[in-house]
Design an enzyme around this catalytic site. Structure first.
Site, PDB file in Angstrom:
ATOM      1  N   SER A   9       0.845  -1.173  -0.054  1.00  0.00           N
ATOM      2  CA  SER A   9      -0.022  -0.001   0.039  1.00  0.00           C
ATOM      3  C   SER A   9       0.728   1.177  -0.096  1.00  0.00           C
ATOM      4  O   SER A   9       1.826   1.361   0.832  1.00  0.00           O
ATOM      5  CB  SER A   9      -0.819  -0.023   1.056  1.00  0.00           C
ATOM      6  N   LYS A  24      -1.255  -0.655  -4.181  1.00  0.00           N
ATOM      7  CA  LYS A  24      -2.530   0.134  -3.859  1.00  0.00           C
ATOM      8  C   LYS A  24      -2.167   1.519  -3.457  1.00  0.00           C
ATOM      9  O   LYS A  24      -1.386   1.681  -2.952  1.00  0.00           O
ATOM     10  CB  LYS A  24      -3.207  -0.639  -2.583  1.00  0.00           C
ATOM     11  N   LEU A  25      -2.848   2.217  -4.352  1.00  0.00           N
ATOM     12  CA  LEU A  25      -2.675   3.690  -3.858  1.00  0.00           C
ATOM     13  C   LEU A  25      -4.020   4.539  -3.151  1.00  0.00           C
ATOM     14  O   LEU A  25      -5.093   4.147  -3.508  1.00  0.00           O
ATOM     15  CB  LEU A  25      -2.652   4.459  -5.427  1.00  0.00           C
ATOM     16  N   LYS A  26      -3.449   5.060  -2.135  1.00  0.00           N
ATOM     17  CA  LYS A  26      -4.432   6.059  -1.539  1.00  0.00           C
ATOM     18  C   LYS A  26      -4.782   7.030  -2.280  1.00  0.00           C
ATOM     19  O   LYS A  26      -3.950   7.682  -3.045  1.00  0.00           O
ATOM     20  CB  LYS A  26      -3.920   6.513  -0.240  1.00  0.00           C
ATOM     21  N   ASP A  76      -7.414   3.008  -2.845  1.00  0.00           N
ATOM     22  CA  ASP A  76      -8.249   2.948  -1.597  1.00  0.00           C
ATOM     23  C   ASP A  76      -8.661   4.477  -1.148  1.00  0.00           C
ATOM     24  O   ASP A  76      -7.813   5.411  -0.887  1.00  0.00           O
ATOM     25  CB  ASP A  76      -7.218   2.336  -0.540  1.00  0.00           C
ATOM     26  N   ASN A 111     -10.624   5.306   1.644  1.00  0.00           N
ATOM     27  CA  ASN A 111     -10.922   5.543   3.055  1.00  0.00           C
ATOM     28  C   ASN A 111     -11.904   6.574   3.227  1.00  0.00           C
ATOM     29  O   ASN A 111     -11.906   7.450   4.238  1.00  0.00           O
ATOM     30  CB  ASN A 111      -9.546   6.106   3.765  1.00  0.00           C
ATOM     31  N   GLU A 150     -11.445   0.706  -3.211  1.00  0.00           N
ATOM     32  CA  GLU A 150     -11.886   0.436  -1.815  1.00  0.00           C
ATOM     33  C   GLU A 150     -12.432   1.389  -1.250  1.00  0.00           C
ATOM     34  O   GLU A 150     -11.799   2.363  -0.890  1.00  0.00           O
ATOM     35  CB  GLU A 150     -10.559   0.047  -1.265  1.00  0.00           C
ATOM     36  N   ASP A 157     -14.361  -1.886   3.040  1.00  0.00           N
ATOM     37  CA  ASP A 157     -13.225  -2.135   4.200  1.00  0.00           C
ATOM     38  C   ASP A 157     -14.036  -1.744   5.461  1.00  0.00           C
ATOM     39  O   ASP A 157     -14.436  -2.502   6.239  1.00  0.00           O
ATOM     40  CB  ASP A 157     -12.147  -1.212   3.762  1.00  0.00           C
ATOM     41  N   LYS A 182      -9.818  -7.189   7.617  1.00  0.00           N
ATOM     42  CA  LYS A 182      -8.989  -6.782   8.517  1.00  0.00           C
ATOM     43  C   LYS A 182      -9.211  -7.400   9.655  1.00  0.00           C
ATOM     44  O   LYS A 182     -10.154  -6.870  10.341  1.00  0.00           O
ATOM     45  CB  LYS A 182      -8.769  -5.304   8.485  1.00  0.00           C
ATOM     46  N   GLY A 220      -4.093  -4.613   5.715  1.00  0.00           N
ATOM     47  CA  GLY A 220      -3.003  -4.099   6.762  1.00  0.00           C
ATOM     48  C   GLY A 220      -3.451  -2.990   7.544  1.00  0.00           C
ATOM     49  O   GLY A 220      -4.142  -2.173   6.953  1.00  0.00           O
TER      50      GLY A 220
END
Length: 375
Positions: free
Chosen positions: A143, A169-171, A196, A198, A221, A246, A270, A298
Protein backbone atom coordinates in the site's frame (compact mmCIF):
# COMPACT_ATOMS: atom_id res chain seq x y z
CA UNK A 1 -6.05 -23.73 29.63
CA UNK A 2 -5.47 -21.53 32.65
CA UNK A 3 -4.57 -17.85 32.28
CA UNK A 4 -1.77 -16.98 34.67
CA UNK A 5 -0.92 -13.44 33.65
CA UNK A 6 -1.99 -10.69 31.23
CA UNK A 7 0.24 -7.73 30.39
CA UNK A 8 -0.29 -4.75 28.10
CA UNK A 9 2.87 -3.49 26.41
CA UNK A 10 2.96 -0.37 24.23
CA UNK A 11 5.89 -0.04 21.86
CA UNK A 12 7.06 2.84 19.71
CA UNK A 13 8.04 2.05 16.10
CA UNK A 14 9.04 4.92 13.77
CA UNK A 15 8.00 4.47 10.14
CA UNK A 16 10.70 4.49 7.48
CA UNK A 17 8.56 6.79 5.33
CA UNK A 18 5.56 8.91 6.39
CA UNK A 19 2.31 7.20 5.42
CA UNK A 20 -0.46 9.58 4.35
CA UNK A 21 -4.11 8.72 3.78
CA UNK A 22 -7.18 10.90 3.28
CA UNK A 23 -7.53 11.27 7.07
CA UNK A 24 -4.03 11.42 8.57
CA UNK A 25 -0.27 11.35 8.13
CA UNK A 26 1.57 8.85 10.29
CA UNK A 27 5.28 9.03 11.06
CA UNK A 28 5.27 6.27 13.67
CA UNK A 29 3.11 3.52 15.12
CA UNK A 30 2.59 2.72 18.77
CA UNK A 31 1.27 -0.85 18.72
CA UNK A 32 -0.43 -2.13 21.85
CA UNK A 33 0.73 -5.70 22.46
CA UNK A 34 -0.91 -8.19 24.78
CA UNK A 35 1.25 -10.82 26.44
CA UNK A 36 -0.66 -13.72 27.97
CA UNK A 37 1.01 -16.36 30.13
CA UNK A 38 -1.06 -19.55 30.13
CA UNK A 39 -0.65 -23.07 31.42
CA UNK A 40 -2.03 -26.44 30.39
CA UNK A 41 -1.18 -30.10 30.48
CA UNK A 42 1.85 -29.55 28.23
CA UNK A 43 3.33 -26.78 30.39
CA UNK A 44 3.38 -22.97 30.41
CA UNK A 45 3.51 -20.78 27.32
CA UNK A 46 3.37 -17.15 26.27
CA UNK A 47 0.81 -15.95 23.73
CA UNK A 48 0.94 -12.62 21.90
CA UNK A 49 -1.77 -10.38 20.51
CA UNK A 50 -1.62 -7.02 18.74
CA UNK A 51 -4.21 -4.25 18.85
CA UNK A 52 -4.34 -2.32 15.57
CA UNK A 53 -6.05 0.80 16.97
CA UNK A 54 -4.28 3.96 15.81
CA UNK A 55 -3.24 6.81 18.09
CA UNK A 56 -6.24 8.94 17.06
CA UNK A 57 -9.87 7.97 16.31
CA UNK A 58 -9.68 8.97 12.65
CA UNK A 59 -9.88 5.55 10.97
CA UNK A 60 -12.34 4.10 13.48
CA UNK A 61 -13.89 5.12 16.82
CA UNK A 62 -11.19 3.13 18.60
CA UNK A 63 -7.82 4.62 19.49
CA UNK A 64 -4.74 3.55 21.43
CA UNK A 65 -5.44 5.03 24.87
CA UNK A 66 -9.09 4.01 24.71
CA UNK A 67 -8.21 0.44 23.77
CA UNK A 68 -5.77 0.20 26.66
CA UNK A 69 -8.40 1.51 29.08
CA UNK A 70 -11.11 -0.85 27.81
CA UNK A 71 -8.77 -3.79 28.21
CA UNK A 72 -7.69 -2.67 31.67
CA UNK A 73 -11.10 -1.86 33.14
CA UNK A 74 -13.44 -4.26 31.39
CA UNK A 75 -12.15 -6.93 29.01
CA UNK A 76 -9.30 -8.53 30.93
CA UNK A 77 -11.18 -8.47 34.29
CA UNK A 78 -14.15 -10.10 32.55
CA UNK A 79 -11.90 -12.87 31.26
CA UNK A 80 -10.48 -13.50 34.74
CA UNK A 81 -14.03 -13.50 36.17
CA UNK A 82 -15.04 -16.06 33.54
CA UNK A 83 -12.11 -18.24 34.53
CA UNK A 84 -12.81 -17.84 38.27
CA UNK A 85 -16.36 -19.08 37.68
CA UNK A 86 -14.91 -22.36 36.43
CA UNK A 87 -15.71 -21.79 32.77
CA UNK A 88 -13.25 -22.98 30.11
CA UNK A 89 -10.91 -20.37 28.69
CA UNK A 90 -10.10 -20.75 25.00
CA UNK A 91 -10.09 -18.53 21.95
CA UNK A 92 -13.58 -19.76 21.10
CA UNK A 93 -14.92 -18.68 24.52
CA UNK A 94 -13.36 -15.21 24.68
CA UNK A 95 -16.26 -13.73 22.71
CA UNK A 96 -18.79 -15.08 25.21
CA UNK A 97 -16.76 -13.90 28.20
CA UNK A 98 -16.67 -10.28 26.97
CA UNK A 99 -19.83 -10.00 24.88
CA UNK A 100 -21.51 -7.74 27.47
CA UNK A 101 -19.02 -5.00 26.54
CA UNK A 102 -20.48 -3.12 23.58
CA UNK A 103 -18.22 -2.46 20.58
CA UNK A 104 -14.42 -2.12 20.89
CA UNK A 105 -13.73 -4.82 18.33
CA UNK A 106 -10.05 -3.97 17.96
CA UNK A 107 -9.39 -4.36 21.68
CA UNK A 108 -11.49 -7.54 21.81
CA UNK A 109 -9.75 -8.97 18.77
CA UNK A 110 -6.32 -8.35 20.30
CA UNK A 111 -7.26 -10.20 23.50
CA UNK A 112 -8.71 -13.12 21.54
CA UNK A 113 -5.54 -13.16 19.41
CA UNK A 114 -3.26 -13.52 22.44
CA UNK A 115 -5.43 -16.32 23.86
CA UNK A 116 -5.48 -18.08 20.48
CA UNK A 117 -1.69 -17.87 20.18
CA UNK A 118 -1.24 -19.34 23.66
CA UNK A 119 -3.82 -22.07 23.02
CA UNK A 120 -2.15 -23.16 19.79
CA UNK A 121 1.29 -23.14 21.40
CA UNK A 122 0.01 -25.45 24.14
CA UNK A 123 -1.30 -27.72 21.38
CA UNK A 124 2.02 -27.46 19.47
CA UNK A 125 -0.05 -26.44 16.44
CA UNK A 126 0.36 -23.61 13.95
CA UNK A 127 -2.36 -21.10 13.15
CA UNK A 128 -2.21 -22.21 9.51
CA UNK A 129 -2.87 -25.82 10.53
CA UNK A 130 -5.71 -24.64 12.77
CA UNK A 131 -7.33 -22.95 9.77
CA UNK A 132 -6.68 -25.89 7.46
CA UNK A 133 -4.33 -23.88 5.25
CA UNK A 134 -2.13 -26.06 3.06
CA UNK A 135 -0.22 -23.52 0.96
CA UNK A 136 3.25 -22.42 2.04
CA UNK A 137 3.13 -18.74 1.04
CA UNK A 138 0.82 -15.96 -0.15
CA UNK A 139 1.25 -13.23 -2.78
CA UNK A 140 2.40 -9.91 -1.38
CA UNK A 141 0.89 -6.54 -2.20
CA UNK A 142 1.93 -3.14 -0.93
CA UNK A 143 0.00 0.00 0.00
CA UNK A 144 1.34 3.40 -1.04
CA UNK A 145 0.19 6.54 0.72
CA UNK A 146 -0.64 9.94 -0.75
CA UNK A 147 2.71 11.40 -1.78
CA UNK A 148 3.74 15.04 -2.16
CA UNK A 149 3.90 14.81 -5.95
CA UNK A 150 3.39 12.40 -8.82
CA UNK A 151 7.17 12.04 -9.36
CA UNK A 152 7.54 11.11 -5.68
CA UNK A 153 4.76 8.57 -6.08
CA UNK A 154 6.31 7.04 -9.18
CA UNK A 155 9.63 6.73 -7.38
CA UNK A 156 7.94 4.93 -4.46
CA UNK A 157 6.00 2.58 -6.73
CA UNK A 158 9.07 1.93 -8.87
CA UNK A 159 11.01 0.84 -5.80
CA UNK A 160 8.26 -1.58 -4.74
CA UNK A 161 7.92 -3.02 -8.24
CA UNK A 162 11.67 -3.57 -8.35
CA UNK A 163 11.45 -5.40 -5.02
CA UNK A 164 8.94 -7.81 -6.54
CA UNK A 165 5.59 -6.80 -5.06
CA UNK A 166 2.83 -8.20 -7.27
CA UNK A 167 0.15 -5.62 -6.52
CA UNK A 168 0.16 -1.89 -5.80
CA UNK A 169 -2.56 -0.09 -3.82
CA UNK A 170 -2.72 3.69 -4.09
CA UNK A 171 -4.42 5.86 -1.50
CA UNK A 172 -6.66 8.44 -3.21
CA UNK A 173 -8.84 11.40 -2.31
CA UNK A 174 -10.63 14.12 -4.29
CA UNK A 175 -7.91 16.01 -6.17
CA UNK A 176 -5.46 13.09 -5.88
CA UNK A 177 -7.01 10.31 -7.93
CA UNK A 178 -7.08 10.44 -11.73
CA UNK A 179 -3.60 11.93 -12.23
CA UNK A 180 -1.67 9.51 -9.97
CA UNK A 181 -3.59 6.47 -11.22
CA UNK A 182 -2.98 7.46 -14.84
CA UNK A 183 0.71 8.07 -14.18
CA UNK A 184 1.25 4.73 -12.42
CA UNK A 185 -0.65 2.76 -15.07
CA UNK A 186 1.27 4.41 -17.90
CA UNK A 187 4.65 3.92 -16.21
CA UNK A 188 4.19 0.35 -14.94
CA UNK A 189 1.86 -1.22 -17.45
CA UNK A 190 -0.37 -4.10 -16.45
CA UNK A 191 0.81 -4.54 -12.85
CA UNK A 192 -2.04 -5.34 -10.45
CA UNK A 193 -3.34 -1.93 -9.37
CA UNK A 194 -6.11 -0.85 -7.01
CA UNK A 195 -7.07 2.29 -5.11
CA UNK A 196 -8.27 3.01 -1.59
CA UNK A 197 -10.33 6.10 -0.76
CA UNK A 198 -10.84 5.55 2.99
CA UNK A 199 -14.40 7.03 2.75
CA UNK A 200 -13.16 10.28 1.10
CA UNK A 201 -15.93 10.53 -1.55
CA UNK A 202 -19.70 10.98 -1.68
CA UNK A 203 -22.23 9.44 -4.03
CA UNK A 204 -22.37 12.77 -5.86
CA UNK A 205 -18.72 12.12 -6.83
CA UNK A 206 -19.69 9.09 -8.93
CA UNK A 207 -18.75 10.95 -12.10
CA UNK A 208 -15.22 11.40 -10.73
CA UNK A 209 -14.86 7.75 -9.76
CA UNK A 210 -16.22 6.66 -13.14
CA UNK A 211 -13.20 8.34 -14.75
CA UNK A 212 -11.06 5.58 -13.15
CA UNK A 213 -12.85 2.83 -15.10
CA UNK A 214 -10.53 2.90 -18.15
CA UNK A 215 -7.49 2.04 -16.03
CA UNK A 216 -8.46 -1.59 -15.42
CA UNK A 217 -8.20 -1.37 -11.64
CA UNK A 218 -8.69 -4.46 -9.52
CA UNK A 219 -11.07 -2.49 -7.30
CA UNK A 220 -11.99 0.82 -5.67
CA UNK A 221 -11.82 0.36 -1.90
CA UNK A 222 -14.29 2.08 0.44
CA UNK A 223 -15.10 5.13 -1.69
CA UNK A 224 -18.06 6.23 0.48
CA UNK A 225 -18.83 6.46 4.19
CA UNK A 226 -18.71 3.35 6.33
CA UNK A 227 -22.46 3.37 7.00
CA UNK A 228 -23.40 4.02 3.37
CA UNK A 229 -24.23 0.48 2.25
CA UNK A 230 -27.21 1.54 0.14
CA UNK A 231 -25.16 4.29 -1.52
CA UNK A 232 -22.35 1.83 -2.25
CA UNK A 233 -24.86 -0.48 -3.89
CA UNK A 234 -26.04 2.41 -6.06
CA UNK A 235 -22.46 3.43 -6.90
CA UNK A 236 -21.67 -0.15 -7.93
CA UNK A 237 -24.28 0.22 -10.68
CA UNK A 238 -22.74 3.48 -11.90
CA UNK A 239 -19.11 2.37 -12.27
CA UNK A 240 -17.59 -0.68 -13.91
CA UNK A 241 -14.64 -1.00 -11.52
CA UNK A 242 -15.46 -3.48 -8.71
CA UNK A 243 -16.39 -1.88 -5.39
CA UNK A 244 -14.59 -3.21 -2.32
CA UNK A 245 -15.70 -2.50 1.24
CA UNK A 246 -13.31 -2.06 4.15
CA UNK A 247 -14.51 0.18 7.00
CA UNK A 248 -18.13 -0.86 6.36
CA UNK A 249 -17.37 -4.49 7.22
CA UNK A 250 -17.08 -4.87 10.98
CA UNK A 251 -18.59 -8.36 11.37
CA UNK A 252 -19.96 -11.33 9.48
CA UNK A 253 -23.42 -9.78 9.87
CA UNK A 254 -22.39 -6.52 8.18
CA UNK A 255 -20.68 -8.54 5.45
CA UNK A 256 -23.90 -10.50 4.87
CA UNK A 257 -25.87 -7.24 4.63
CA UNK A 258 -23.40 -5.76 2.13
CA UNK A 259 -23.50 -8.88 -0.03
CA UNK A 260 -27.31 -9.02 0.05
CA UNK A 261 -27.56 -5.37 -1.01
CA UNK A 262 -25.02 -5.73 -3.81
CA UNK A 263 -22.86 -3.10 -2.12
CA UNK A 264 -19.60 -4.99 -2.65
CA UNK A 265 -18.19 -7.53 -5.04
CA UNK A 266 -14.96 -7.60 -3.03
CA UNK A 267 -14.34 -7.43 0.74
CA UNK A 268 -11.16 -6.35 2.51
CA UNK A 269 -10.91 -8.44 5.69
CA UNK A 270 -8.86 -6.79 8.43
CA UNK A 271 -8.93 -9.13 11.43
CA UNK A 272 -8.45 -6.37 13.99
CA UNK A 273 -11.28 -4.30 12.56
CA UNK A 274 -13.80 -7.16 12.62
CA UNK A 275 -13.02 -8.33 16.16
CA UNK A 276 -10.40 -11.00 15.63
CA UNK A 277 -9.22 -13.88 13.49
CA UNK A 278 -12.13 -16.18 14.29
CA UNK A 279 -14.63 -13.61 12.99
CA UNK A 280 -12.35 -12.92 10.03
CA UNK A 281 -12.50 -16.62 9.12
CA UNK A 282 -16.30 -16.54 9.38
CA UNK A 283 -16.44 -13.58 6.98
CA UNK A 284 -14.17 -15.48 4.60
CA UNK A 285 -16.46 -18.51 4.70
CA UNK A 286 -19.54 -16.36 4.09
CA UNK A 287 -17.97 -14.53 1.15
CA UNK A 288 -16.67 -17.77 -0.37
CA UNK A 289 -20.15 -19.27 -0.21
CA UNK A 290 -21.57 -16.24 -2.08
CA UNK A 291 -18.83 -15.95 -4.69
CA UNK A 292 -17.48 -12.68 -3.29
CA UNK A 293 -13.71 -12.22 -3.46
CA UNK A 294 -11.79 -11.32 -0.30
CA UNK A 295 -8.29 -10.13 0.46
CA UNK A 296 -6.40 -9.41 3.67
CA UNK A 297 -5.84 -5.77 4.50
CA UNK A 298 -3.12 -4.36 6.70
CA UNK A 299 -2.94 -1.87 9.57
CA UNK A 300 0.84 -1.30 9.69
CA UNK A 301 1.16 -4.37 11.91
CA UNK A 302 4.30 -5.60 13.60
CA UNK A 303 5.63 -9.01 12.65
CA UNK A 304 3.11 -10.55 15.05
CA UNK A 305 0.11 -9.33 13.07
CA UNK A 306 1.83 -9.83 9.71
CA UNK A 307 2.54 -13.48 10.46
CA UNK A 308 -1.07 -14.08 11.52
CA UNK A 309 -2.39 -12.24 8.45
CA UNK A 310 -0.24 -14.37 6.15
CA UNK A 311 -1.78 -17.56 7.55
CA UNK A 312 -5.31 -16.17 7.26
CA UNK A 313 -4.67 -15.14 3.65
CA UNK A 314 -3.82 -18.74 2.85
CA UNK A 315 -7.52 -19.66 2.98
CA UNK A 316 -9.02 -20.41 -0.46
CA UNK A 317 -11.32 -17.40 -0.68
CA UNK A 318 -8.41 -14.94 -0.56
CA UNK A 319 -8.03 -14.73 -4.32
CA UNK A 320 -6.51 -11.23 -4.45
CA UNK A 321 -3.07 -10.26 -3.08
CA UNK A 322 -3.30 -8.70 0.37
CA UNK A 323 -1.42 -5.92 2.14
CA UNK A 324 1.03 -8.45 3.53
CA UNK A 325 4.27 -6.69 2.77
CA UNK A 326 7.66 -7.37 4.26
CA UNK A 327 8.56 -5.72 7.56
CA UNK A 328 11.01 -3.44 5.76
CA UNK A 329 8.13 -1.76 3.92
CA UNK A 330 7.45 0.23 7.09
CA UNK A 331 10.08 -0.47 9.73
CA UNK A 332 13.86 -0.35 9.89
CA UNK A 333 13.57 -2.79 12.80
CA UNK A 334 10.54 -4.96 13.51
CA UNK A 335 9.65 -6.16 16.99
CA UNK A 336 10.06 -9.76 15.74
CA UNK A 337 12.39 -11.40 13.29
CA UNK A 338 11.50 -9.53 10.09
CA UNK A 339 8.75 -10.78 7.83
CA UNK A 340 10.37 -11.13 4.41
CA UNK A 341 8.87 -10.77 0.96
CA UNK A 342 10.71 -12.90 -1.60
CA UNK A 343 9.82 -13.30 -5.27
CA UNK A 344 6.48 -11.60 -4.65
CA UNK A 345 5.47 -13.96 -1.82
CA UNK A 346 5.47 -14.00 2.00
CA UNK A 347 5.93 -17.35 3.71
CA UNK A 348 3.22 -18.65 6.04
CA UNK A 349 4.72 -19.62 9.41
CA UNK A 350 4.45 -23.31 10.21
CA UNK A 351 5.66 -23.30 13.81
CA UNK A 352 3.25 -23.30 16.82
CA UNK A 353 0.88 -20.41 17.36
CA UNK A 354 1.36 -17.50 14.99
CA UNK A 355 4.95 -18.63 14.57
CA UNK A 356 6.66 -15.45 15.77
CA UNK A 357 7.30 -13.60 19.01
CA UNK A 358 9.03 -10.38 20.00
CA UNK A 359 12.80 -10.38 20.19
CA UNK A 360 13.72 -9.61 23.84
CA UNK A 361 16.24 -6.90 22.93
CA UNK A 362 13.90 -5.22 20.44
CA UNK A 363 11.01 -5.38 22.89
CA UNK A 364 13.08 -3.79 25.64
CA UNK A 365 14.34 -1.07 23.32
CA UNK A 366 10.93 -0.15 21.86
CA UNK A 367 8.70 -0.42 24.95
CA UNK A 368 7.26 2.88 26.18
CA UNK A 369 4.54 1.64 28.55
CA UNK A 370 3.70 -1.56 30.42
CA UNK A 371 0.74 -2.59 32.54
CA UNK A 372 0.28 -5.88 34.41
CA UNK A 373 -3.41 -6.79 34.66
CA UNK A 374 -2.99 -10.09 36.46
CA UNK A 375 -5.92 -10.70 38.79
Amino acid sequence: MHIERVELITVRMPLIHPFTTSFSTQTERRPLLIRVTASGQSGTVTGWGECVALAEPFYSPEYLEGAREILRRFLVPALFDWQAAGRPVAAATVGSAIEHVVGHRMAKGALEMAILDAELRLQNRSFAAHLGVTRASVPSGVSVGIEKSVPDLLAQVGDFVAQGYVRIKLKIKPGWDLEPVKAVRERFGDIGLQVDANTAYRLSDAHLLRRLDPFDLLLIEQPLGEEDLRQHAHLARLVSTPICLDESIVSAQSAADAIALGAASVINIKPGRVGGYLEAARIHDLALAHGVAVWCGGMLETGIGRAANAALAGLPGFTLPGDISGSDRFYANDITEPIVMKDGEVAIPSTPGFGVEPLPAALADMTVHTLDLTS
